[in-house]
Design a protein around this motif. Structure first.
Motif, short mmCIF file in Angstrom:
data_model
loop_
_atom_site.label_atom_id
_atom_site.label_comp_id
_atom_site.label_asym_id
_atom_site.label_seq_id
_atom_site.Cartn_x
_atom_site.Cartn_y
_atom_site.Cartn_z
N SER A 117 0.83 -1.21 0.00
CA SER A 117 0.00 0.00 0.00
C SER A 117 0.86 1.26 0.00
O SER A 117 0.39 2.34 -0.35
CB SER A 117 -0.95 0.00 1.20
N LEU A 118 2.14 1.12 0.36
CA LEU A 118 3.03 2.28 0.36
C LEU A 118 3.35 2.79 -1.04
O LEU A 118 3.86 3.89 -1.19
CB LEU A 118 4.33 1.95 1.11
N SER A 119 3.03 1.98 -2.04
CA SER A 119 3.27 2.42 -3.43
C SER A 119 2.03 3.05 -4.05
O SER A 119 2.08 3.56 -5.16
CB SER A 119 3.72 1.23 -4.29
N GLU A 120 0.92 3.05 -3.32
CA GLU A 120 -0.34 3.56 -3.88
C GLU A 120 -0.41 5.08 -3.92
O GLU A 120 -1.02 5.64 -4.81
CB GLU A 120 -1.52 3.02 -3.07
N LYS A 121 0.19 5.73 -2.92
CA LYS A 121 0.16 7.20 -2.88
C LYS A 121 1.25 7.71 -1.95
O LYS A 121 1.80 6.95 -1.13
CB LYS A 121 -1.21 7.71 -2.42
N TYR A 159 12.78 -3.89 11.88
CA TYR A 159 12.44 -4.39 10.55
C TYR A 159 11.89 -3.26 9.68
O TYR A 159 12.25 -3.13 8.51
CB TYR A 159 11.42 -5.52 10.65
N GLN A 160 11.04 -2.43 10.26
CA GLN A 160 10.50 -1.29 9.51
C GLN A 160 11.63 -0.40 9.01
O GLN A 160 11.64 0.02 7.85
CB GLN A 160 9.58 -0.44 10.40
N GLN A 161 12.58 -0.10 9.89
CA GLN A 161 13.69 0.77 9.52
C GLN A 161 14.49 0.17 8.37
O GLN A 161 14.81 0.86 7.40
CB GLN A 161 14.59 1.01 10.73
N GLN A 162 14.80 -1.12 8.45
CA GLN A 162 15.55 -1.78 7.38
C GLN A 162 14.76 -1.76 6.07
O GLN A 162 15.31 -1.44 5.01
CB GLN A 162 15.86 -3.23 7.77
N PHE A 163 13.47 -2.07 6.15
CA PHE A 163 12.61 -2.09 4.97
C PHE A 163 12.56 -0.70 4.33
O PHE A 163 12.70 -0.56 3.11
CB PHE A 163 11.21 -2.55 5.36
N LEU A 164 12.38 0.32 5.14
CA LEU A 164 12.26 1.68 4.61
C LEU A 164 13.58 2.19 4.05
O LEU A 164 13.59 2.89 3.03
CB LEU A 164 11.71 2.62 5.68
N GLU A 165 14.70 1.85 4.68
CA GLU A 165 16.00 2.27 4.16
C GLU A 165 16.23 1.75 2.75
O GLU A 165 16.81 2.44 1.91
CB GLU A 165 17.13 1.78 5.08
N VAL A 166 15.77 0.55 2.47
CA VAL A 166 15.99 -0.07 1.17
C VAL A 166 14.95 0.36 0.14
O VAL A 166 15.28 0.52 -1.04
CB VAL A 166 15.97 -1.61 1.32
N ASN A 167 13.71 0.58 0.55
CA ASN A 167 12.62 0.73 -0.40
C ASN A 167 11.98 2.11 -0.48
O ASN A 167 11.29 2.41 -1.45
CB ASN A 167 11.51 -0.29 -0.07
N LEU A 168 12.17 2.96 0.49
CA LEU A 168 11.45 4.23 0.56
C LEU A 168 12.09 5.31 -0.30
O LEU A 168 13.31 5.47 -0.32
CB LEU A 168 11.36 4.69 2.02
N TYR A 180 8.34 2.15 -4.70
CA TYR A 180 8.04 1.72 -6.06
C TYR A 180 7.55 0.29 -6.01
O TYR A 180 8.10 -0.53 -5.27
CB TYR A 180 9.28 1.79 -6.97
N GLY A 181 6.56 -0.03 -6.79
CA GLY A 181 6.12 -1.42 -6.90
C GLY A 181 7.18 -2.23 -7.62
O GLY A 181 7.77 -1.77 -8.59
N THR A 182 7.45 -3.43 -7.14
CA THR A 182 8.47 -4.25 -7.76
C THR A 182 8.21 -5.72 -7.46
O THR A 182 7.63 -6.06 -6.44
CB THR A 182 9.89 -3.86 -7.26
N LEU A 206 13.09 -7.21 1.43
CA LEU A 206 12.45 -7.22 2.75
C LEU A 206 10.92 -7.16 2.70
O LEU A 206 10.28 -6.94 3.71
CB LEU A 206 13.00 -6.12 3.66
N TYR A 207 10.35 -7.34 1.52
CA TYR A 207 8.90 -7.52 1.44
C TYR A 207 8.58 -8.93 1.93
O TYR A 207 9.44 -9.83 1.86
CB TYR A 207 8.40 -7.37 0.00
N ILE A 208 7.36 -9.14 2.36
CA ILE A 208 6.93 -10.50 2.70
C ILE A 208 7.17 -11.34 1.44
O ILE A 208 6.75 -10.96 0.35
CB ILE A 208 5.43 -10.53 3.09
N PRO A 209 7.85 -12.48 1.57
CA PRO A 209 8.18 -13.28 0.37
C PRO A 209 6.93 -13.77 -0.35
O PRO A 209 5.85 -13.91 0.24
CB PRO A 209 8.95 -14.47 0.95
#
Length: 176
Positions: free
Chosen positions: A49-53, A72-81, A91-93, A98-101
């Motif tokens: 949902s973070l790629s929606e808007k 985990y949030q911090q690691q996920f956001l560092e890589v994807n935000l 971005y959708g990919t 670190l997305y749920i597999p």
């Protein structure tokens, strides 16, 4: 007659205070494969949902906090935000880190539930076809119970403990 109303009223007030706590105690329990899969699906939906808007950091935290530890949030956001004009998005990919597999959520998906930890993982055989190849490996997630709430805490690539893998395989053999 008034003497009858007071005890009855007190009884109902007591019931109202007791009952709301009972369902709540079991709502956050991940005590079956199905509930674990539902939890992970909701966590994945929060991530995509973070790629929606564009969102504020507060909105992002509110979306991810029910499912992921702060680390985990911090690691996920560092890589994807990504940031643009003070707002944030991903971005959708198909290969986001670190997305749920993309589990099959089938008998191939192993779930080992312990008192304070849940391991969810799959074995991926070697693949050299297509643009992305990889060696055979186990990939999964560790979900920890923290302050009475389950949260995804770690992405596991070849880090699933051997004892957990054996336990999952033994559980599968006994159920067949």
């Amino acid at each position: 007659m008034r003497k009858v109303y007071v005890p009855v009223l007190m009884f109902f007030v007591l019931i109202i205070y007791i009952l709301p706590d009972s369902p709540k105690a079991s709502e956050d329990q991940l005590n079956s494969r199905e509930k674990v899969f539902q939890f992970l699906e909701s966590a994945f939906q929060a991530q995509i949902s973070l790629s929606e808007k564009d969102r504020t950091m507060e909105e992002i935290d509110a979306l991810l906090d029910p499912f992921f530890t702060k680390q985990y949030q911090q690691q996920f956001l560092e890589v994807n935000l990504q940031e643009q004009n003070g707002k944030f998005f991903t971005y959708g990919t198909d290969f986001g880190q670190l997305y749920i597999p993309f589990f099959a959520f089938s008998e191939n998906t192993k779930v080992v539930i312990e008192k304070k930890k849940i391991y969810v993982f799959e074995y991926f055989p070697k693949n050299q076809l297509g643009p992305v190849g990889y060696d055979a490996h186990y990939e999964g997630l560790l979900i920890d119970k923290m302050e009475e709430q389950w949260k995804v805490s770690q992405y596991l690539v070849n880090q699933v403990p051997e004892t957990i893998i054996r336990q999952a395989l033994e559980m599968q053999e006994t159920s067949e």
